[in-house]
Design an enzyme around this catalytic site. Sequence first.
Site, PDB file in Angstrom:
ATOM      1  N   GLY A   1      25.240  24.503  34.672  1.00  0.00           N
ATOM      2  CA  GLY A   1      25.033  23.132  34.219  1.00  0.00           C
ATOM      3  C   GLY A   1      23.892  22.434  34.937  1.00  0.00           C
ATOM      4  O   GLY A   1      23.323  21.468  34.434  1.00  0.00           O
ATOM      5  N   GLY A   2      23.563  22.929  36.145  1.00  0.00           N
ATOM      6  CA  GLY A   2      22.364  22.462  36.830  1.00  0.00           C
ATOM      7  C   GLY A   2      22.576  21.401  37.890  1.00  0.00           C
ATOM      8  O   GLY A   2      21.603  20.969  38.520  1.00  0.00           O
ATOM      9  N   GLY A   3      23.822  20.979  38.142  1.00  0.00           N
ATOM     10  CA  GLY A   3      24.038  19.944  39.149  1.00  0.00           C
ATOM     11  C   GLY A   3      23.626  20.379  40.542  1.00  0.00           C
ATOM     12  O   GLY A   3      23.010  19.612  41.291  1.00  0.00           O
TER      13      GLY A   3
ATOM     14  N   LYS B   1      30.812  40.652  54.698  1.00  0.00           N
ATOM     15  CA  LYS B   1      32.287  40.596  54.723  1.00  0.00           C
ATOM     16  C   LYS B   1      32.798  39.283  54.130  1.00  0.00           C
ATOM     17  O   LYS B   1      33.767  38.696  54.606  1.00  0.00           O
ATOM     18  CB  LYS B   1      32.833  40.767  56.157  1.00  0.00           C
ATOM     19  CG  LYS B   1      32.181  41.891  56.955  1.00  0.00           C
ATOM     20  CD  LYS B   1      32.265  43.241  56.250  1.00  0.00           C
ATOM     21  CE  LYS B   1      31.594  44.334  57.069  1.00  0.00           C
ATOM     22  NZ  LYS B   1      31.494  45.618  56.332  1.00  0.00           N
TER      23      LYS B   1
ATOM     24  N   LYS C   1      31.461  22.814  44.525  1.00  0.00           N
ATOM     25  CA  LYS C   1      31.877  21.727  43.632  1.00  0.00           C
ATOM     26  C   LYS C   1      32.654  20.623  44.357  1.00  0.00           C
ATOM     27  O   LYS C   1      32.684  19.470  43.893  1.00  0.00           O
ATOM     28  CB  LYS C   1      32.742  22.280  42.505  1.00  0.00           C
ATOM     29  CG  LYS C   1      32.019  23.193  41.529  1.00  0.00           C
ATOM     30  CD  LYS C   1      31.227  22.417  40.515  1.00  0.00           C
ATOM     31  CE  LYS C   1      30.718  23.299  39.389  1.00  0.00           C
ATOM     32  NZ  LYS C   1      29.996  22.526  38.363  1.00  0.00           N
TER      33      LYS C   1
ATOM     34  N   SER D   1      27.284  30.187  46.031  1.00  0.00           N
ATOM     35  CA  SER D   1      27.876  28.964  45.478  1.00  0.00           C
ATOM     36  C   SER D   1      29.393  28.961  45.431  1.00  0.00           C
ATOM     37  O   SER D   1      30.010  27.889  45.395  1.00  0.00           O
ATOM     38  CB  SER D   1      27.322  28.716  44.071  1.00  0.00           C
ATOM     39  OG  SER D   1      27.581  29.829  43.231  1.00  0.00           O
TER      40      SER D   1
ATOM     41  N   TYR E   1      47.291  21.904  43.500  1.00  0.00           N
ATOM     42  CA  TYR E   1      46.705  20.685  44.060  1.00  0.00           C
ATOM     43  C   TYR E   1      47.322  19.428  43.452  1.00  0.00           C
ATOM     44  O   TYR E   1      46.927  18.317  43.799  1.00  0.00           O
ATOM     45  CB  TYR E   1      45.201  20.670  43.850  1.00  0.00           C
ATOM     46  CG  TYR E   1      44.458  21.816  44.511  1.00  0.00           C
ATOM     47  CD1 TYR E   1      44.855  22.308  45.752  1.00  0.00           C
ATOM     48  CD2 TYR E   1      43.356  22.413  43.889  1.00  0.00           C
ATOM     49  CE1 TYR E   1      44.173  23.360  46.357  1.00  0.00           C
ATOM     50  CE2 TYR E   1      42.686  23.466  44.492  1.00  0.00           C
ATOM     51  CZ  TYR E   1      43.102  23.939  45.716  1.00  0.00           C
ATOM     52  OH  TYR E   1      42.420  24.994  46.303  1.00  0.00           O
TER      53      TYR E   1
END
Length: 327
Positions: free
Chosen positions: A191-193, A281, A61, A314, A123
Site C-alpha cells: 500500500g506504500g505507507g 536466526k 504496522k 517489515s 487482542y
Amino acid sequence: MSKACDLTRSSVEAAHAVIKPLIHQTPVFTSSSLSASLLPAGKHCKLYFKAENLQKGGAFKFRGASYSLSCLSRDQLDKGVCTHSSGNHAGALALAARDRGVPCFVVMPSNSAKPKIDAVRSYGAEITFCEPNNAQARAATLAAVQERTGATFVPPYDSVNTILGQGTTFLELVEQVVPEQLGAVVAPVGGGGLLAGIALAAHGTGVRVFGAEPAGAADCARGLKEGKRVQNVDADTIADGLRTPVGALNFPIIQDKVEDVIVVSDEDIVDAMKLLWERLKLVVEPSGATAFAAVRSSDFQRLGVAGPVGVIISGGNVDLSKLLPWM
C-alpha cells in the site's frame, strides 16, 4: 481523525516523539556473511537489517496504528476504532487499541489466515467477516460496522498519520548505525505507507531511498514507469502483505522522493527469507524478506550505492502450521 500533520520530515520526527514510549525500538542486525555475499566488483557492501519483525504485533504496522490513535479525540477513542485488514494492520490496531482501553472492530476476509484471526481476537477486537477478494463487500461491511458502532476508521496505509508513524522506522535506523552514514535504505512496498513514510523521513539526509516489490504485484514500479498510479492489481505473490495497490496519498510521495522500485520474483523472496532465517536466526515473513531480495538483485547492485545499506525487515508473522516455502 482529530488532527493530521503535514507530510514532512519534521512531522515524522514529531510522530516519533509521541509514540516512542509506546513502541519497541527494534534492534538492528548485521551479518558479515550476508554483506560479503553482495560483493559487486570486489566492493564490500555492509548491510544493516532493521528488524521490525520484532516490533509489537510482529510488524512495523504498530507504529502507524499507535500514532493514528494518538491523534484521535477523547470522544473518538471512547466510541472506538475500526479498520479492514487480513493481516498485520488488523493485529497492530487491535493491540494498540487494547493497550489504550479503546474498543476495536476489524473487518477481515473469511479466508484470512487462522493465526492472524486468532491474534486479532486475542487482542480483544471484535471481528466481522466479509466475502474474500471483493473490495465492495469489504467496504460495505466496514460501513455497516461504522454505522452500528460510531467507530473511527483507521486506514491501513493511505492516511497521513499512518504514513508519519511508519516513517519513524527510518529515524531509529539512522540513529542506531551512528557513526556510520547510510548510503541507501530499501523498504518493501504494498500500500506504500512504509515506503512513503521512510521517503519523507529521509528527505534532505542524502540517503537514497528504494522500494522493493514482488513481480506478482508490481503496480508501484509500473506506475512509476507510466507516470500514473495503477489503481488495480491482480496480485499473485507469496508476499501476501504486498498484494495491495499503492495508495493514492502514498504514490505521489514515492514518485517524488523514491529513486526507484526494484522488482523481484517470488523465488528471489523465498531465497532471501531462507537466508535471513539461517544467518540472522530471525523469523521473517515473505513480505519482510522482499527488501533483502531486492538488495541481492543485480538491478540494485548496478546502482552504485556508496556506503552501507539499510534493509527494512517489515514483519515476521508466519503461519507455522504450514510448511515453510523452501521445504
